[in-house]
Scaffold this active site. Sequence first.
Site, mmCIF file in Angstrom:
data_model
loop_
_atom_site.group_PDB
_atom_site.id
_atom_site.type_symbol
_atom_site.label_atom_id
_atom_site.label_comp_id
_atom_site.label_asym_id
_atom_site.label_seq_id
_atom_site.Cartn_x
_atom_site.Cartn_y
_atom_site.Cartn_z
ATOM 1 N N VAL A 161 2.038 3.293 2.357
ATOM 2 C CA VAL A 161 3.173 3.355 3.286
ATOM 3 C C VAL A 161 4.243 2.346 2.900
ATOM 4 O O VAL A 161 5.437 2.667 2.851
ATOM 5 C CB VAL A 161 2.709 3.118 4.739
ATOM 6 C CG1 VAL A 161 3.921 3.022 5.678
ATOM 7 C CG2 VAL A 161 1.789 4.234 5.193
ATOM 8 N N ARG B 253 7.562 14.736 13.063
ATOM 9 C CA ARG B 253 6.460 15.706 13.032
ATOM 10 C C ARG B 253 6.652 16.796 14.085
ATOM 11 O O ARG B 253 6.289 17.961 13.863
ATOM 12 C CB ARG B 253 5.132 14.970 13.240
ATOM 13 C CG ARG B 253 4.727 14.156 12.026
ATOM 14 C CD ARG B 253 3.510 13.288 12.277
ATOM 15 N NE ARG B 253 3.025 12.714 11.018
ATOM 16 C CZ ARG B 253 2.179 11.691 10.934
ATOM 17 N NH1 ARG B 253 1.720 11.113 12.037
ATOM 18 N NH2 ARG B 253 1.791 11.239 9.760
ATOM 19 N N HIS C 72 2.266 5.522 20.465
ATOM 20 C CA HIS C 72 2.074 6.131 19.145
ATOM 21 C C HIS C 72 0.578 6.349 18.918
ATOM 22 O O HIS C 72 -0.106 5.568 18.267
ATOM 23 C CB HIS C 72 2.650 5.207 18.071
ATOM 24 C CG HIS C 72 2.461 5.700 16.664
ATOM 25 N ND1 HIS C 72 2.885 6.937 16.246
ATOM 26 C CD2 HIS C 72 1.875 5.121 15.579
ATOM 27 C CE1 HIS C 72 2.591 7.093 14.966
ATOM 28 N NE2 HIS C 72 1.969 6.013 14.552
ATOM 29 N N ASP D 26 6.645 10.352 14.851
ATOM 30 C CA ASP D 26 6.132 11.407 15.726
ATOM 31 C C ASP D 26 7.197 12.456 16.010
ATOM 32 O O ASP D 26 6.909 13.660 16.054
ATOM 33 C CB ASP D 26 5.643 10.797 17.041
ATOM 34 C CG ASP D 26 4.458 9.861 16.855
ATOM 35 O OD1 ASP D 26 3.709 10.046 15.879
ATOM 36 O OD2 ASP D 26 4.301 8.933 17.669
ATOM 37 N N ASN E 33 -0.847 -0.663 12.699
ATOM 38 C CA ASN E 33 -1.521 -0.091 13.864
ATOM 39 C C ASN E 33 -2.538 -1.048 14.478
ATOM 40 O O ASN E 33 -3.060 -1.917 13.781
ATOM 41 C CB ASN E 33 -2.223 1.208 13.470
ATOM 42 C CG ASN E 33 -1.253 2.379 13.406
ATOM 43 O OD1 ASN E 33 -0.419 2.542 14.279
ATOM 44 N ND2 ASN E 33 -1.355 3.178 12.370
ATOM 45 N N ARG F 286 -12.660 -0.984 18.680
ATOM 46 C CA ARG F 286 -11.237 -1.158 18.908
ATOM 47 C C ARG F 286 -10.869 -2.636 18.903
ATOM 48 O O ARG F 286 -9.842 -3.043 18.361
ATOM 49 C CB ARG F 286 -10.860 -0.518 20.250
ATOM 50 C CG ARG F 286 -9.403 -0.650 20.627
ATOM 51 C CD ARG F 286 -9.115 -0.020 21.978
ATOM 52 N NE ARG F 286 -9.805 -0.716 23.053
ATOM 53 C CZ ARG F 286 -9.629 -0.451 24.347
ATOM 54 N NH1 ARG F 286 -8.801 0.511 24.702
ATOM 55 N NH2 ARG F 286 -10.260 -1.123 25.272
ATOM 56 N N GLY G 229 0.828 -1.201 0.000
ATOM 57 C CA GLY G 229 0.000 0.000 0.000
ATOM 58 C C GLY G 229 0.858 1.245 0.000
ATOM 59 O O GLY G 229 2.076 1.188 -0.220
#
Length: 312
Positions: A11, A151, A175, A148, A120, A88, A9
């Site tokens: 990523v 960013r 994360h 992170d 994830n 979840r 995909g």
Amino acid sequence: MKITVVGAGAVGATTADNIVRSELAEEVVLLDIKEGFAEGKAQDMSQTAALLGFDSKIIGVTNDYSQTAGSTVAVITSGIPRKPGMTREELIGTNANIVRDVAENLLKHSPDIILVVVSNPMDTMTYLALKATGLPKNRIIGMGGTLDSSRFRYQLSLRLGASPADLNAIVIGGHGDTTMIPLIKHATWNSLPVTQFLSDEEQQQIIADTMVGGATLTKLIGTSAWYAPGASSAAVVASIVRDQKKLFTASVYLEGEYGQEDINLGVPVILGKNGWERILELPLDEDEKASFAKSAEAVRNMNNVLKEIGAL
């Protein structure tokens, strides 16, 4: 040297593209379960070699793990994003089955492999990969904190009018939008504390913007980001295969460090040829310690879902 990326995909493909452009290995294997998908992405990347001047070979395969045999490192990006109406537990259950299957198949053909987990919920999937494979803890690395932290440096650069390359700033903890901890008191601009140049209000805004960095992009483009996650994954791989000993935040297994046990969380680590080689324990103040403990509790609750659904 062979590197495998599982999941073709956005990523996964961007990760593979960064790896071949940097010539981190003689061969890169891009694997996906969708027929022809990885093969097409690999062929497209291969056609840039003459223009970009790299010699690494990239091949795409459909669910054939025998092609990954002898891989030094594998990046696991496979899994599904959370969809509207999905609980979840449903997300964790689905991705746990995928990540477990991928990790076990990779290990079957490459017993000395180092796994970099991107799927994830990342900290929980990294913990699952460790428990499911029984690999030494230093060979299982969750990528999220590297992204992170990148960013965080971006947000600081906007406020300071500085080059991100001149900034040192890290994020620790889980994360996630509510679990990451941008350590602004530890951030520096060419060794000068950034707090000298920012008001308290500006500091809090930078922290807030960093924490919703992924959600902001999802809102803007309608899907998860891929350029920065792909570059972050490739940077982690580079430090491993080139034995660069670079300092990154990564989700690793803690056994007392930062006051936590039996959990994968983002902390500063040195990455080299053996995977993660050393955890650096920062002197956190009481507020930072409390935030880290709260982050750990949230991640541990996610991990408990694995037990509830029988994934562990």
